[in-house]
Write an enzyme that holds these catalytic residues in place. Structure first.
Site, PDB file in Angstrom:
ATOM      1  N   HIS A 448       0.833  -1.199   0.000  1.00 11.55           N
ATOM      2  CA  HIS A 448       0.000   0.000   0.000  1.00 11.55           C
ATOM      3  C   HIS A 448       0.872   1.255   0.000  1.00 11.55           C
ATOM      4  O   HIS A 448       0.814   2.082   0.917  1.00 11.55           O
ATOM      5  CB  HIS A 448      -0.946  -0.011   1.199  1.00 11.55           C
ATOM      6  CG  HIS A 448      -2.067  -0.993   1.071  1.00 11.55           C
ATOM      7  ND1 HIS A 448      -2.023  -2.242   1.641  1.00 11.55           N
ATOM      8  CD2 HIS A 448      -3.243  -0.924   0.412  1.00 11.55           C
ATOM      9  CE1 HIS A 448      -3.139  -2.906   1.360  1.00 11.55           C
ATOM     10  NE2 HIS A 448      -3.898  -2.117   0.612  1.00 11.55           N
ATOM     11  N   HIS A 452       0.767   1.746  -5.555  1.00 11.06           N
ATOM     12  CA  HIS A 452      -0.627   1.292  -5.478  1.00 11.06           C
ATOM     13  C   HIS A 452      -1.576   2.483  -5.582  1.00 11.06           C
ATOM     14  O   HIS A 452      -2.580   2.428  -6.304  1.00 11.06           O
ATOM     15  CB  HIS A 452      -0.867   0.544  -4.171  1.00 11.06           C
ATOM     16  CG  HIS A 452      -2.318   0.277  -3.895  1.00 11.06           C
ATOM     17  ND1 HIS A 452      -3.085  -0.585  -4.645  1.00 11.06           N
ATOM     18  CD2 HIS A 452      -3.154   0.798  -2.953  1.00 11.06           C
ATOM     19  CE1 HIS A 452      -4.322  -0.604  -4.186  1.00 11.06           C
ATOM     20  NE2 HIS A 452      -4.398   0.227  -3.154  1.00 11.06           N
ATOM     21  N   ASP A 489      -5.428   5.737  -0.341  1.00  9.02           N
ATOM     22  CA  ASP A 489      -4.697   4.948   0.662  1.00  9.02           C
ATOM     23  C   ASP A 489      -3.507   5.707   1.229  1.00  9.02           C
ATOM     24  O   ASP A 489      -2.577   5.085   1.763  1.00  9.02           O
ATOM     25  CB  ASP A 489      -4.217   3.622   0.064  1.00  9.02           C
ATOM     26  CG  ASP A 489      -5.169   2.471   0.326  1.00  9.02           C
ATOM     27  OD1 ASP A 489      -5.991   2.587   1.259  1.00  9.02           O
ATOM     28  OD2 ASP A 489      -5.107   1.465  -0.398  1.00  9.02           O
ATOM     29  N   ASP A 609      -9.532  -0.266  -6.828  1.00 10.37           N
ATOM     30  CA  ASP A 609      -8.739  -0.737  -5.704  1.00 10.37           C
ATOM     31  C   ASP A 609      -8.302  -2.189  -5.902  1.00 10.37           C
ATOM     32  O   ASP A 609      -7.228  -2.598  -5.442  1.00 10.37           O
ATOM     33  CB  ASP A 609      -9.561  -0.593  -4.416  1.00 10.37           C
ATOM     34  CG  ASP A 609      -8.682  -0.521  -3.179  1.00 10.37           C
ATOM     35  OD1 ASP A 609      -7.456  -0.334  -3.320  1.00 10.37           O
ATOM     36  OD2 ASP A 609      -9.222  -0.643  -2.065  1.00 10.37           O
TER      37      ASP A 609
END
Length: 741
Positions: A448, A452, A489, A609
């Site tokens: 993450h 990403h 994120d 996602d």
């Protein structure tokens, strides 16, 4: 905030008062409308007759009002954009309705303003206007080293005052003992003192004013300076000590307190009459003193003024001014500002870093903020990648070949492809700083991370452009959706929501649900609040509210727990789209359906996602190992820190089960969203095709692993049987005996 417990019932009372106002305002219209249209028009009814009719038929009046006026009245009162209705520029006689309007606006302002001192300041300004008082001051009661004392917090407040002028800084506050002055008397006795004519009172104690410096050093000032006129009288101390309400009608003739008779400022302002009241909390402890000076009409403060101010200061003390709460809220806010400043220092794009994209020093010999937009655009036109060559419009985009700086540049290019930079007047330097700061805001963790975050934003961009979902959304909405993808994120810790709860992380205490998602959202909004990073800075109020609202929905939607709840609604939208023969008609319908658009957007965020699962196999297989590695790291923490056994997905000791887990993840989580989007828009079909291909690859690995495990199990069983046969044979040979007869 404890204040809300007391504000809400008070707010309900104010709503009722406003409803009564509208009832009285519509009495004549009501009586006129109640006439039967078939009957001859009666003679004109005057206001008195209408009032008598309403008094005689209260139930009928209530029913008519509830049906025709109540909903709109309540909606108007609770409208977030409602503006104050009372003119406070000049003192004037207030009607009951105007008082209720002021109080209602005041309560709303208290609820909306998290800065406690500003809330109290605004309250005091309102009170000064309602009381028609020249001045008002706030003295806080506290105990230091066991000694009770009073300290100025807000000084010389009037209806036109500015907050910064009245706020007393901690190093400048006036602190004095509780046994001095009328304010101290009110604080001690917890009673109201109303002094109509100060000439009838006796001389009070001599004032000794002292100010604390540094390490509790005390400097005694026997003769306070003139700007401390509110303390020289001793009134604040007296009120704080006795708890009495002091209403002094003629300050010049008062002998109980020592009021200054000469003008206190260049305008010739003098003290004529005073109303001083203690502020008491729920424990009946005096936490402050409120003092009003000089009614504008020249008259002394009367009994009605005392009653009104006593009620309001009680409300103030109960809901807001508990010293512990007050200090704690201010300290928390100060800590928040400090931590935010620390975070922004490490996250914000520095002057040397922005040169990696906007090399204005080399090109123009000056900083970006000194350049014209045309000069910055000339540089960006050269350094930003071509959208086609970088493949940012493709579902199979791969970030492996790009550096993190390259991804920043690709992100900037997407805003140009959406055609929002010029349309919404996004400053070039701000856009670059924002994207660069986003990349720094992601932690250097296994999965993450910024890569990403970028991939999710890129997939959102591709769904809109290549997948043709942009047809339902405005340019403003598209900008918000792509920005949400990039932010979704930020500052991820490499552990999931459940771990935050099990470990007692402060985030879990701050956010009750969707813990990390709410943190990512707040972090992104924090960046956007900085002027040098706010790409929304030139939007109007309505546009700004729209993009923030969409970002709220989009980022929170990445919580998979919410995804499962919205799947059925999304499926119905897809089914409905198939009932339209004309695609343009369906598009027009969807563009006006805000709720449906938000549901589709939420499902788009989920598809983005999870998009790594729909990449080509050579990409997906590597990304899956990164995801698994981060999960295993959390499993290690659960085993060592929490002393709990992790679930199989988080257990590195069961790494061989990864293909099986991937097949289950595809079947139960991923398949639905990509199947429905492919059914919704054919342009998104490549994502489904790669998902199904990856399912076959993982299944093949699963079957190979199962076959290997079956072979091992078979050999193990065969070895066990061989061992058992040998043991049986040996036992049989040992049991042979010779029998003699």
């Amino acid at each position: 905030m404890p204040a809300y417990v007391h504000i809400r019932p008070f707010k309900a009372i104010l709503v009722i008062l406003s409803l009564l106002r509208h009832l009285l305002a519509t009495q004549w219209d009501y009586s006129r409308r109640c006439r039967q249209p078939t009957q001859p028009t009666p003679a004109m009814v005057d206001a008195t007759a209408a009032e008598q009719f309403l008094d005689a038929n209260p139930q009928f009046a209530k029913q008519y009002y509830d049906i025709n006026f109540r909903p709109k009245v309540i909606a108007d009162l609770l409208d977030t954009n409602r503006q104050p209705a009372v003119d406070v520029s000049q003192f004037h006689e207030l009607t009951t309705v105007e008082e209720s309007e002021i109080l209602f606006d005041l309560v709303r302002e208290i609820q909306d303003n998290l800065n406690m001192e500003k809330s109290v300041f605004n309250l005091m300004k309102h009170l000064s206007f309602m009381m028609r008082a020249d001045r008002m001051s706030l003295f806080m009661y506290r105990q230091r080293n066991g000694v009770a004392e009073l300290a100025t917090r807000l000084f010389n407040v009037h209806k036109d005052a500015e907050f910064d002028e009245c706020l007393v800084a901690p190093d400048s506050e006036i602190v004095y003992p509780l046994d001095i002055g009328i304010v101290g008397h009110v604080a001690s006795s917890k009673k109201m003192v109303n002094i109509p004519d100060v000439s009838e009172e006796i001389i009070f104690y001599k004032l000794i004013d002292y100010i604390l410096h540094g390490k509790e050093d005390i400097k005694v000032i026997p003769n306070p300076p003139a700007d401390h006129w509110a303390l020289v009288s001793g009134l604040p101390t007296y009120v704080a000590e006795t708890g009495l309400i002091c209403n002094i009608m003629n300050a010049a003739e008062d002998e109980f307190f020592s009021f200054q008779t000469e003008p206190l400022d260049d305008s010739g302002w003098t003290i004529r009459n005073i109303l001083s009241l203690p502020i008491v909390n729920k424990k009946e402890e005096i936490v402050g003193v409120a003092t009003f000076y000089n009614r504008k009409d020249g008259k002394p403060f009367d009994e009605m003024d005392e009653t009104l101010m006593e009620s309001l200061t009680q409300f103030l003390g109960w809901s807001m001014l508990n010293p512990d709460t007050f200090e704690r809220m201010n300290k928390l806010e100060n800590r928040k500002d400090i931590f935010q400043d620390m975070v922004m220092y490490h996250v914000k794009c520095r002057k040397d870093e922005i040169q990696h994209v906007l090399n204005t020093r080399e090109r123009w010999g000056k900083e970006p903020d000194e350049c014209e937009e045309e000069e910055l655009q000339e540089i960006l036109s050269e350094v930003l990648p071509n959208a086609r060559e970088a493949e940012i419009l493709e579902f199979h985009f791969c970030d492996f070949e790009h550096s993190e700086l390259d991804l920043v540049k690709c992100g900037i290019r997407m805003y140009y492809e959406l055609k929002v930079v010029d349309k919404f007047h996004i400053p070039r330097e701000v856009l670059v700083r924002f994207m660069y700061s986003l990349s720094k805001g992601y932690r250097k963790i296994t999965y993450h991370n910024w890569r990403h975050g970028f991939n999710v934003g890129q997939t959102m961009f591709t769904l809109l452009m290549t997948g043709d979902l942009k047809r339902y959304y405005t340019d403003l909405e598209c900008m918000a959706m792509v920005t949400a993808g990039f932010c979704h994120d930020i500052d991820h810790r490499g552990t999931n929501n459940l771990y935050q709860m099990k470990s007692g992380n402060p985030l879990a205490k701050l956010h009750g649900s969707s813990i990390l998602e709410r943190h990512h959202l707040e972090f992104g909004k924090t960046l956007l609040r900085d002027d040098s990073l706010n790409i929304y800075q030139n939007l109007n109020r309505r546009q700004h509210d729209t993009v923030i609202h969409l970002m709220d929905i989009a980022i929170i939607a990445t919580d998979l727990a919410l995804y499962f709840k919205k799947r059925a609604m999304f499926q119905k939208i897809v089914d409905q789209s198939k009932t339209y023969e004309n695609w343009n008609d369906w598009t027009k319908y969807m563009m006006l359906e805000t709720t449906r658009k938000e549901i589709v957007m939420a499902m788009m965020m989920t598809a983005c996602d999870l998009s790594a699962i729909a990449k080509p196999w050579e990409i997906q297989s590597k990304v899956a190992l990164s995801v698994a590695a981060e999960f295993w790291e959390q499993g290690d923490l659960e085993r060592t820190v929490l002393e709990q056994q992790p679930i199989p997905m988080m257990d590195r000791n069961k790494a061989d089960d990864l293909p099986k887990l991937q097949c289950g993840f595809i079947d139960f989580v991923c398949s639905f969203v990509y199947k429905e989007f492919s059914r919704f828009h054919e342009g998104i079909t490549p994502m489904l095709e790669r998902l199904l291909n990856n399912r076959k690859e993982w299944n093949a690995l699963k079957e190979a692993h199962e076959a290997k495990m079956a072979a091992l199990e078979a050999r193990k069983e065969e070895a066990q049987r061989a061992t058992g046969a040998k043991q049986a044979s040996a036992a049989q040979s040992q049991s042979k005996t010779c029998s003699l007869s």
